[in-house]
Write a protein that holds these residues in place. Sequence first.
Motif, PDB file in Angstrom:
ATOM      1  N   ALA A   1      25.671 -15.793  -5.562  1.00 36.22           N
ATOM      2  CA  ALA A   1      27.074 -16.270  -5.642  1.00 36.22           C
ATOM      3  C   ALA A   1      27.238 -17.095  -6.484  1.00 36.22           C
ATOM      4  O   ALA A   1      28.345 -17.067  -7.275  1.00 36.22           O
ATOM      5  N   ALA A   2      26.299 -17.886  -7.044  1.00 40.21           N
ATOM      6  CA  ALA A   2      26.222 -18.939  -8.010  1.00 40.21           C
ATOM      7  C   ALA A   2      26.200 -18.554  -9.434  1.00 40.21           C
ATOM      8  O   ALA A   2      26.314 -19.012 -10.307  1.00 40.21           O
ATOM      9  N   SER A   3      25.191 -17.195  -9.462  1.00 42.62           N
ATOM     10  CA  SER A   3      25.177 -16.614 -10.723  1.00 42.62           C
ATOM     11  C   SER A   3      26.460 -16.322 -11.549  1.00 42.62           C
ATOM     12  O   SER A   3      27.433 -15.998 -11.189  1.00 42.62           O
ATOM     13  N   THR A   4      26.047 -16.552 -12.864  1.00 42.89           N
ATOM     14  CA  THR A   4      27.325 -16.292 -13.891  1.00 42.89           C
ATOM     15  C   THR A   4      27.096 -15.311 -14.604  1.00 42.89           C
ATOM     16  O   THR A   4      28.055 -14.784 -15.560  1.00 42.89           O
ATOM     17  N   PHE A   5      26.182 -14.446 -14.378  1.00 41.76           N
ATOM     18  CA  PHE A   5      25.859 -13.319 -15.274  1.00 41.76           C
ATOM     19  C   PHE A   5      25.507 -12.223 -14.361  1.00 41.76           C
ATOM     20  O   PHE A   5      24.729 -12.412 -13.359  1.00 41.76           O
ATOM     21  N   LYS A   6      26.043 -11.071 -14.729  1.00 45.63           N
ATOM     22  CA  LYS A   6      26.023  -9.634 -13.574  1.00 45.63           C
ATOM     23  C   LYS A   6      24.704  -9.292 -13.341  1.00 45.63           C
ATOM     24  O   LYS A   6      24.093  -9.073 -12.185  1.00 45.63           O
ATOM     25  N   SER A   7      23.754  -9.429 -14.600  1.00 50.21           N
ATOM     26  CA  SER A   7      22.435  -8.761 -14.378  1.00 50.21           C
ATOM     27  C   SER A   7      21.578  -9.910 -13.531  1.00 50.21           C
ATOM     28  O   SER A   7      20.696  -9.120 -12.422  1.00 50.21           O
ATOM     29  N   ASP A   8      21.821 -11.232 -13.394  1.00 51.44           N
ATOM     30  CA  ASP A   8      21.088 -11.985 -12.814  1.00 51.44           C
ATOM     31  C   ASP A   8      21.619 -11.980 -11.254  1.00 51.44           C
ATOM     32  O   ASP A   8      20.899 -11.802 -10.185  1.00 51.44           O
ATOM     33  N   LYS A   9      22.970 -11.704 -11.006  1.00 49.58           N
ATOM     34  CA  LYS A   9      23.534 -11.371  -9.816  1.00 49.58           C
ATOM     35  C   LYS A   9      22.819 -10.230  -9.019  1.00 49.58           C
ATOM     36  O   LYS A   9      22.409 -10.372  -7.889  1.00 49.58           O
ATOM     37  N   TYR A  10      22.769  -9.214  -9.759  1.00 50.89           N
ATOM     38  CA  TYR A  10      22.483  -7.981  -9.011  1.00 50.89           C
ATOM     39  C   TYR A  10      20.646  -8.049  -8.674  1.00 50.89           C
ATOM     40  O   TYR A  10      20.460  -7.589  -7.644  1.00 50.89           O
ATOM     41  N   GLY A  11      20.067  -8.871  -9.648  1.00 53.41           N
ATOM     42  CA  GLY A  11      18.613  -9.170  -9.404  1.00 53.41           C
ATOM     43  C   GLY A  11      18.499  -9.865  -8.047  1.00 53.41           C
ATOM     44  O   GLY A  11      17.602  -9.496  -7.296  1.00 53.41           O
ATOM     45  N   TYR A  12      19.354 -10.986  -7.975  1.00 54.57           N
ATOM     46  CA  TYR A  12      19.149 -11.807  -6.647  1.00 54.57           C
ATOM     47  C   TYR A  12      19.388 -11.215  -5.580  1.00 54.57           C
ATOM     48  O   TYR A  12      19.122 -11.295  -4.477  1.00 54.57           O
ATOM     49  N   GLN A  13      20.541 -10.275  -5.504  1.00 59.90           N
ATOM     50  CA  GLN A  13      20.969  -9.370  -4.483  1.00 59.90           C
ATOM     51  C   GLN A  13      19.841  -8.373  -4.112  1.00 59.90           C
ATOM     52  O   GLN A  13      19.614  -8.281  -2.873  1.00 59.90           O
ATOM     53  N   ALA A  14      18.913  -7.738  -4.899  1.00 61.46           N
ATOM     54  CA  ALA A  14      18.187  -6.993  -4.858  1.00 61.46           C
ATOM     55  C   ALA A  14      16.967  -7.739  -4.103  1.00 61.46           C
ATOM     56  O   ALA A  14      16.130  -7.149  -3.170  1.00 61.46           O
ATOM     57  N   SER A  15      16.674  -8.969  -4.515  1.00 64.81           N
ATOM     58  CA  SER A  15      15.739  -9.822  -3.883  1.00 64.81           C
ATOM     59  C   SER A  15      16.036 -10.112  -2.548  1.00 64.81           C
ATOM     60  O   SER A  15      15.064 -10.211  -1.554  1.00 64.81           O
ATOM     61  N   GLN A  16      17.204 -10.451  -2.264  1.00 59.95           N
ATOM     62  CA  GLN A  16      17.891 -10.700  -0.916  1.00 59.95           C
ATOM     63  C   GLN A  16      17.497  -9.601  -0.075  1.00 59.95           C
ATOM     64  O   GLN A  16      17.142  -9.705   1.119  1.00 59.95           O
ATOM     65  N   ALA A  17      17.827  -8.179  -0.561  1.00 62.66           N
ATOM     66  CA  ALA A  17      17.473  -6.699   0.228  1.00 62.66           C
ATOM     67  C   ALA A  17      16.130  -6.930   0.552  1.00 62.66           C
ATOM     68  O   ALA A  17      15.581  -6.394   1.808  1.00 62.66           O
ATOM     69  N   ARG A  18      15.267  -7.157  -0.351  1.00 64.55           N
ATOM     70  CA  ARG A  18      13.769  -6.891  -0.327  1.00 64.55           C
ATOM     71  C   ARG A  18      13.160  -8.035   0.800  1.00 64.55           C
ATOM     72  O   ARG A  18      12.500  -7.586   1.660  1.00 64.55           O
ATOM     73  N   SER A  19      13.816  -9.250   0.849  1.00 65.67           N
ATOM     74  CA  SER A  19      13.454 -10.298   1.963  1.00 65.67           C
ATOM     75  C   SER A  19      13.940  -9.823   3.171  1.00 65.67           C
ATOM     76  O   SER A  19      13.024  -9.894   4.321  1.00 65.67           O
ATOM     77  N   LEU A  20      15.125  -9.260   3.302  1.00 66.93           N
ATOM     78  CA  LEU A  20      15.784  -8.491   4.551  1.00 66.93           C
ATOM     79  C   LEU A  20      14.699  -7.540   5.196  1.00 66.93           C
ATOM     80  O   LEU A  20      14.711  -7.280   6.221  1.00 66.93           O
TER      81      LEU A  20
END
Length: 224
Positions: free
Chosen positions: A166-185
């Motif tokens: 949510a805080a990321s200002t770059f799309k590529s970073d945002k998608y990477g963090y979302q992927a990390s979130q999904a892996r953790s879940l």
Amino acid sequence: MAQATRNAGTSAGSSASLSDDPIESVSTWFQLNSKPILMAVGGVAVAAAAVLVYRSSTASTREKASVALYAAQTPYVQGKLPEAQKELEKVATRYGSTASGQQAAVLLAQVFFEQGKPDDGIKALEKALGSASADFKGSLESLIAAGYEQKKDLGKAAEHYAKAAAASTFKSDKYGYQASQARSLMSAGKDADARKIWEELAKLDGEPIQQEANVRLGELAAKR
């Protein structure tokens, strides 16, 4: 026809009034308003001077922070973690509003993590968040998530990866963090929540993360 004379009473009673001569009128106006004009000009000069002093002070602070960070990195590179921790804490605390101060907070957290102290690392990062610029908030949140992963608290890790996205200002970073979130879940056994994220990432045509998203969705489908 004789020219009408000016009203003597009016002339005598308004010595400060403007004459018909435009040059004389302007001159008279400046005489009457010289003090307010000088005050206004002086105010502008003071404001300009204040801006210059602020900019100079800010530049000086950034320079000092950069030098302090460079010095604090030396023991870290040398593997002297306790000493690095002490020096990085000073930089992060004193220059927290600068980029160097925020970088020091990141390195400080890494020092704590490498020493097996995830709680201390998380505290240092949370403290840095208060004065962090928008460009750093995503990185700080992702490192907090990494701290919770080290603690094996995958649910909290997923929460902070979501904040990082949510805080990321770059799309590529945002998608990477979302992927990390999904892996953790997924690791936390929350497959339904993870599936929702992977499904959204799988729609991103042309993005590198799309391929992994499709693979993960296949893995989740096989578990049903």
